[in-house]
Design a protein around this motif. Structure first.
Motif, short mmCIF file in Angstrom:
data_model
loop_
_atom_site.label_atom_id
_atom_site.label_comp_id
_atom_site.label_asym_id
_atom_site.label_seq_id
_atom_site.Cartn_x
_atom_site.Cartn_y
_atom_site.Cartn_z
N ILE A 1 29.88 18.09 54.71
CA ILE A 1 30.00 19.23 53.81
C ILE A 1 31.32 19.98 54.05
CG2 ILE A 1 27.52 19.53 53.47
CD1 ILE A 1 27.61 21.84 55.49
N GLY A 2 32.26 19.30 54.68
CA GLY A 2 33.58 19.88 54.84
C GLY A 2 33.75 20.83 55.99
N LEU A 3 32.89 20.76 57.00
CA LEU A 3 32.97 21.70 58.12
C LEU A 3 34.24 21.52 58.95
CD1 LEU A 3 29.26 21.75 59.33
CD2 LEU A 3 30.48 23.50 58.04
N SER A 4 34.94 20.41 58.76
CA SER A 4 36.19 20.23 59.50
C SER A 4 37.20 21.32 59.14
CB SER A 4 36.78 18.85 59.22
OG SER A 4 37.03 18.68 57.83
N ARG A 5 37.10 21.84 57.92
CA ARG A 5 38.01 22.92 57.53
C ARG A 5 37.74 24.19 58.32
NH1 ARG A 5 39.26 24.53 51.64
NH2 ARG A 5 40.88 25.62 52.83
N LEU A 6 36.46 24.45 58.59
CA LEU A 6 36.14 25.60 59.44
C LEU A 6 36.63 25.37 60.86
CD1 LEU A 6 32.55 26.73 58.35
CD2 LEU A 6 34.74 27.85 57.85
N ASP A 7 36.52 24.15 61.35
CA ASP A 7 37.00 23.85 62.70
C ASP A 7 38.51 24.05 62.79
OD1 ASP A 7 34.46 23.20 63.63
OD2 ASP A 7 34.66 21.10 63.00
N GLU A 8 39.23 23.61 61.77
CA GLU A 8 40.68 23.81 61.75
C GLU A 8 41.03 25.30 61.70
OE1 GLU A 8 41.84 21.67 58.32
OE2 GLU A 8 41.34 19.70 59.17
N ALA A 9 40.26 26.05 60.91
CA ALA A 9 40.51 27.49 60.81
C ALA A 9 40.20 28.20 62.12
CB ALA A 9 39.67 28.08 59.68
N ALA A 10 39.28 27.64 62.89
CA ALA A 10 38.97 28.24 64.19
C ALA A 10 40.20 28.19 65.10
CB ALA A 10 37.80 27.50 64.84
N LEU A 11 40.98 27.13 64.97
CA LEU A 11 42.18 27.00 65.80
C LEU A 11 43.33 27.82 65.24
CD1 LEU A 11 42.06 23.13 66.42
CD2 LEU A 11 41.42 24.94 68.03
N ASP A 12 43.47 27.84 63.90
CA ASP A 12 44.65 28.43 63.29
C ASP A 12 44.48 29.89 62.89
OD1 ASP A 12 45.72 25.88 63.49
OD2 ASP A 12 45.18 25.33 61.44
N ASP A 13 43.27 30.28 62.49
CA ASP A 13 43.10 31.60 61.87
C ASP A 13 42.06 32.47 62.55
OD1 ASP A 13 44.96 30.92 59.78
OD2 ASP A 13 43.38 29.67 58.91
N GLY A 14 41.55 32.06 63.68
CA GLY A 14 40.58 32.89 64.38
C GLY A 14 39.22 32.95 63.72
N VAL A 15 38.87 31.90 62.99
CA VAL A 15 37.54 31.84 62.36
C VAL A 15 36.59 31.12 63.31
CG1 VAL A 15 36.21 30.89 60.43
CG2 VAL A 15 38.49 31.87 60.03
N VAL A 16 35.43 31.70 63.54
CA VAL A 16 34.40 31.03 64.35
C VAL A 16 33.13 30.92 63.51
CG1 VAL A 16 35.34 31.86 66.53
CG2 VAL A 16 33.59 33.20 65.38
N TRP A 17 32.37 29.87 63.73
CA TRP A 17 31.16 29.68 62.93
C TRP A 17 30.05 29.11 63.79
CZ3 TRP A 17 28.83 24.92 62.09
CH2 TRP A 17 29.59 23.79 62.43
N ASP A 18 28.83 29.40 63.36
CA ASP A 18 27.65 28.80 63.98
C ASP A 18 26.50 28.89 62.99
OD1 ASP A 18 26.95 31.49 64.06
OD2 ASP A 18 27.05 31.66 66.23
N PHE A 19 25.35 28.42 63.43
CA PHE A 19 24.18 28.43 62.56
C PHE A 19 23.31 29.65 62.87
CE2 PHE A 19 25.36 23.96 62.41
CZ PHE A 19 25.28 23.71 61.04
N LEU A 20 22.80 30.25 61.83
CA LEU A 20 21.89 31.38 61.97
C LEU A 20 20.54 30.91 62.50
CD1 LEU A 20 22.62 33.03 58.51
CD2 LEU A 20 23.46 33.84 60.71
N PRO A 21 19.73 31.81 63.04
CA PRO A 21 18.35 31.45 63.37
C PRO A 21 17.59 31.05 62.11
CG PRO A 21 18.98 33.53 64.40
CD PRO A 21 20.07 33.20 63.44
N ALA A 22 16.51 30.34 62.29
CA ALA A 22 15.67 29.96 61.14
C ALA A 22 15.18 31.20 60.43
CB ALA A 22 14.50 29.12 61.62
N ALA A 23 15.18 31.15 59.10
CA ALA A 23 14.77 32.31 58.30
C ALA A 23 13.26 32.47 58.35
CB ALA A 23 15.25 32.14 56.87
#
Length: 351
Positions: free
Chosen positions: A25-47
């Motif tokens: 689903i294109g998560l590699s773009r978020l990984d790249e942004a984590a290195l270049d733009d200070g973006v961090v991501w993770d999964f939320l708890p189950a709803a």
């Protein structure tokens, strides 16, 4: 050091064993942004009960949302949250008014769904016209020689009626052009010049239902389109006509549709969506032989997964970079002080 831009993905993207059920689903773009733009991501708890809890979204700047509900309670105290990026185009699981009031922009991914959903509509149309389900049953039940009793209906030369001629309806129209079908569309917002250029006749819904051999629902679910196809309108359809719904279940009054199918007042239906999802096991619709069903997933392909993911992630990265994200459903939220502070320049200025 500036604080990172935090992104939360709803946990229903994951299978029970922790894989991304959608594939790439294109998560590699978020990984790249984590290195270049200070973006961090993770999964939320189950709803819990299908609703995102306020405590679980606190501290996030943006969410990428699949199925859980985003309610007024979700965003009421989310002082940092500025974006809900829907993975798809339906947003009936998001309280858009509450998001607008809280200064949270809601975006969708029309570019990701356009072709896959249109192809799925054509898939269902052809499955009905060629009686694919009936012929599968003949083989499985040892009735090979009964095939003359199950002749199909060619779409060529017949009338296609599109209920909604927007992002997906226009693509269905384009895909069906080689089939040589007369095309009708009912959509009060459609561009008459664009329709005429494609050879599509814009008509009132009642006229479409009376004339169409294949009526395909592609419009959005809104208060105005809830039960748009009710008992009265379904009664207008020809007994030889088929209904295809790849939009949202509540656009069709399901009890009325079940009745017309059971009484053979239309030839059949193919439904990717239902009023209640999943349906109750005793739902009478499930026992009808002239209905083809899918679990709101007929368009789920690698193309759709990547397209939706890239669209949602692009919205996140735009906001993280101070740009106005594409495809907002509540652009008035951009007037909120929080969003005005985040967006330093508009998309038009940089693209």
């Amino acid at each position: 050091m500036p604080e990172p831009f935090r992104v939360g993905l709803t946990r229903d993207f994951l299978t029970d064993d922790g894989r991304i059920g959608w594939g790439d689903i294109g998560l590699s773009r978020l990984d790249e942004a984590a290195l270049d733009d200070g973006v961090v991501w993770d999964f939320l708890p189950a709803a819990e009960d299908g609703e995102l809890a306020a405590a679980d979204v606190a501290g996030y700047d943006a969410l990428i949302v699949l199925g859980p509900r985003v309610t007024a309670a979700t965003v009421a105290d989310a002082d940092r949250l500025s974006l809900v990026a829907r993975f798809g185009v339906g947003y009936d699981n998001v309280d858009v008014a509450a998001c607008t009031e809280a200064g949270v922009l809601v975006t969708i991914t029309p570019d990701g769904v356009r072709r896959p959903v249109a192809v799925s509509a054509l898939t269902l149309l052809l499955a009905l016209s060629h009686r694919v389900l009936d012929k599968d049953r003949l083989v499985r039940t040892g009735r090979w020689n009964d095939k003359l009793d199950h002749m199909g209906v060619s779409p060529s030369g017949r009338t296609l009626g599109l209920i909604g001629w927007g992002n997906i309806g226009r693509e269905v129209s384009r895909l069906c052009e080689p089939l040589g079908m007369t095309q009708l569309a009912a959509d009060p917002y459609a561009d008459p010049q664009a329709a005429a250029a494609r050879g599509v006749e814009l008509v009132e819904l009642e006229d479409l239902l009376a004339r169409a051999d294949f009526a395909v629902v592609t419009c959005a679910l809104t208060p105005q389109t809830h039960h748009l196809l009710d008992a009265g309108r379904l009664a207008l359809m020809k007994p030889t006509a088929f209904l295809v719904n790849v939009a949202r279940g509540p656009i069709v009054e399901q009890s009325a549709l079940t009745e017309v199918l059971a009484e053979r007042r239309i030839a059949g239906a193919a439904l990717d969506v239902l009023e209640a999802e999943p349906p109750h096991p005793d739902d009478p619709l499930l026992s009808l032989p002239n209905v083809l069903l899918a679990p709101h997933a007929i368009a789920w392909t690698d193309e759709l997964a990547l397209g939706n993911g890239e669209g949602a992630i692009a919205a996140v990265l735009d906001l993280a970079s101070g740009r106005e994200p594409a495809h907002p459903v509540n652009p008035q939220a951009l007037d909120h002080p929080r969003l005005r502070a985040r967006i330093r320049h508009s998309r038009k200025a940089v693209r």
